[in-house]
Design an enzyme around this catalytic site. Structure first.
Site, short mmCIF file in Angstrom:
data_model
loop_
_atom_site.label_atom_id
_atom_site.label_comp_id
_atom_site.label_asym_id
_atom_site.label_seq_id
_atom_site.Cartn_x
_atom_site.Cartn_y
_atom_site.Cartn_z
N TRP A 196 0.84 -1.21 0.00
CA TRP A 196 0.00 0.00 0.00
C TRP A 196 0.86 1.25 0.00
O TRP A 196 0.56 2.23 -0.68
CB TRP A 196 -0.97 0.00 1.18
CG TRP A 196 -1.93 -1.15 1.13
CD1 TRP A 196 -2.06 -2.15 2.06
CD2 TRP A 196 -2.90 -1.45 0.09
NE1 TRP A 196 -3.03 -3.04 1.66
CE2 TRP A 196 -3.55 -2.64 0.47
CE3 TRP A 196 -3.24 -0.84 -1.10
CZ2 TRP A 196 -4.56 -3.22 -0.31
CZ3 TRP A 196 -4.24 -1.41 -1.89
CH2 TRP A 196 -4.88 -2.59 -1.49
N ASP A 206 -1.98 6.67 6.34
CA ASP A 206 -3.00 5.72 5.87
C ASP A 206 -3.28 4.80 7.05
O ASP A 206 -2.43 4.00 7.43
CB ASP A 206 -2.45 4.94 4.67
CG ASP A 206 -3.37 3.82 4.20
OD1 ASP A 206 -4.43 3.60 4.83
OD2 ASP A 206 -3.03 3.16 3.20
N LYS A 233 -12.22 -2.14 6.70
CA LYS A 233 -11.40 -3.01 7.55
C LYS A 233 -11.92 -3.02 8.99
O LYS A 233 -11.98 -4.05 9.61
CB LYS A 233 -9.94 -2.57 7.53
CG LYS A 233 -9.34 -2.35 6.14
CD LYS A 233 -8.99 -3.64 5.42
CE LYS A 233 -8.78 -3.48 3.92
NZ LYS A 233 -7.72 -2.58 3.52
C1 LIG Z 1 -7.11 -2.11 2.14
C2 LIG Z 1 -6.10 -1.06 2.23
C3 LIG Z 1 -5.99 -0.04 1.27
C4 LIG Z 1 -6.86 0.01 0.03
O1 LIG Z 1 -8.09 0.47 0.35
P1 LIG Z 1 -9.21 0.69 -0.79
O2 LIG Z 1 -10.31 1.31 0.00
O3 LIG Z 1 -9.54 -0.65 -1.35
O4 LIG Z 1 -8.65 1.59 -1.82
C5 LIG Z 1 -5.05 0.94 1.47
N1 LIG Z 1 -4.22 0.92 2.53
C6 LIG Z 1 -4.28 -0.05 3.47
C7 LIG Z 1 -3.36 0.00 4.64
C8 LIG Z 1 -5.22 -1.07 3.34
O5 LIG Z 1 -5.29 -2.04 4.27
#
Ligand SMILES: *Cc1c(COP(=O)(O)O)cnc(C)c1O
Length: 356
Positions: free
Chosen positions: A99, A166, A190
């Site tokens: 990511w 993030d 998540k």
């Molecule tokens: C799942 C995830 C993403 C991607 O998220 P989307 O909403 O599918 O774009 C980005 N960063 C992390 C840390 C993730 O776990």
């Protein structure tokens, strides 16, 4: 048989979230209409967004000089939206996984990106330490929890430049000091809601420094000014997110959730460390995530991997296959996962060890 949901995302949600959302799909807030067929500008739905915003503030202790946004596009759109809004001369990134790499790729379209540390040399099985954040960067970007590799930055770091995080897979899992961050963003699927809504916590005075024109939808200011109602926000996932926030508050808030998360993670890590068939796939034990717990077969037992997967599946363990870039297993232990499920997985690991 009881199912134990260890999926990494979309992933387990509180029963309350699912039940209340199911009810609202039929009859939302006594309107006699489904939450899927009411205007996002109706007073009933505006009340949902307002309450969700208030609970974000309350649960995370967010100061008044920050805005909370509910957008579409996923965390992946934020990878571009962050540099669009903050990149003037140069950005700094910490590369801790797939990511992070995707975020770096987007930032590079805007100019110089300094990757101050990377754990790619060992397939991201640790968090880089001892790096220096350049004073002349416009911002520094981190991924706090690396969902795929099971590593996590579990404390709020100090940054001399605006810090962007993030937090897709660890938001609401532990108390955070919001003041240390300029932007926190994440996909909700998540630890909060079904897929479709992206949350952004943003310090208002961080904006307005870039010289280039911004597409309206990619300009944070648009969404701050219109309180996430510039265009139609993801109504149903926002409703569900509100239910999760209410649940979190009822369960004692983030500090209680954090205690439960540590307890769950400890239980599983203790078994991984004890069991002769399994070992952790993370090198630095202090970096082990409390949200995504990755483990592999020990040396000489690699051939038992699929047998364990089948055995665990037969006992109701869902979603424990590791990401293809790591292999082995991954048990995601998000807020909504009960301790019982971790206990059940530990028993399955113990039974499997006895069988072999
Ligand atoms: C799942 C995830 C993403 C991607 O998220 P989307 O909403 O599918 O774009 C980005 N960063 C992390 C840390 C993730 O776990």
């Amino acid at each position: 048989m009881k199912k134990h949901n260890f999926y990494a995302g979309p992933s387990i949600l509180p029963e309350l979230t699912i039940n209340e959302t199911a009810k609202a799909v039929v009859n939302f807030s006594d309107t006699g209409l489904s939450v899927m067929e009411v205007s996002h500008r109706s007073k009933e739905f505006v009340a949902v967004v307002d309450e969700a915003t208030e609970l974000f503030k309350e649960l995370l202790n967010i100061p008044d000089n920050y805005s909370i946004l509910f957008l579409g596009g996923g965390a992946s759109t934020q990878f571009a939206m962050v540099p669009f809004n903050l990149f003037v001369n140069k950005a700094a990134y910490l590369n801790t996984g797939a990511w992070s790499k995707k975020a770096i790729k987007e930032a590079k379209m805007f100019g110089e990106v300094e990757v101050v540390g990377s754990s790619e040399d060992r397939n991201f099985n640790y968090i880089p330490k001892g790096y220096t954040i350049p004073q002349n960067a416009d911002y520094f970007h981190i991924t706090t929890n690396n969902t795929i590799y099971g590593t996590e930055i579990k404390h709020d770091i100090e940054s001399p430049v605006p810090l962007v995080a993030d937090m897709s897979s660890d938001i609401f899992s532990r108390p955070i000091d919001i003041k240390k961050y300029a932007i926190i963003y994440g996909g909700a699927q998540k630890n909060l809601a079904p897929a479709g809504v992206t949350f952004v916590i943003i310090k208002n005075d961080i904006l307005g420094k870039v010289k280039h024109h911004l597409p309206t939808m990619l300009n944070y200011q648009t969404h701050i000014d219109k309180e996430s109602m510039f265009n139609t926000p993801p109504v149903l996932p926002i409703f569900a997110a509100l239910q999760t926030l209410k649940w979190l508050k009822k369960e004692g808030g983030i500090e209680s959730a954090h205690k439960r998360n540590i307890q769950k993670a400890q239980l599983l890590y203790d078994e991984i460390d004890r069991n002769s068939l399994f070992k952790t796939s993370v090198d630095d034990l202090e970096d082990r995530s409390i949200m995504n717990i990755c483990f592999v077969m020990t040396h000489g037992n690699e051939d038992k991997e699929s047998a364990f997967f089948d055995y665990a599946s037969s006992k109701g363990m869902i979603g424990i296959k590791g990401h293809r870039s790591v292999g082995g297993f991954r048990a995601s232990t998000y807020n909504a996962l009960p301790l019982d499920s971790v206990q059940a997985l530990v028993e399955v690991m113990q039974d499997f060890e006895k069988k072999y």
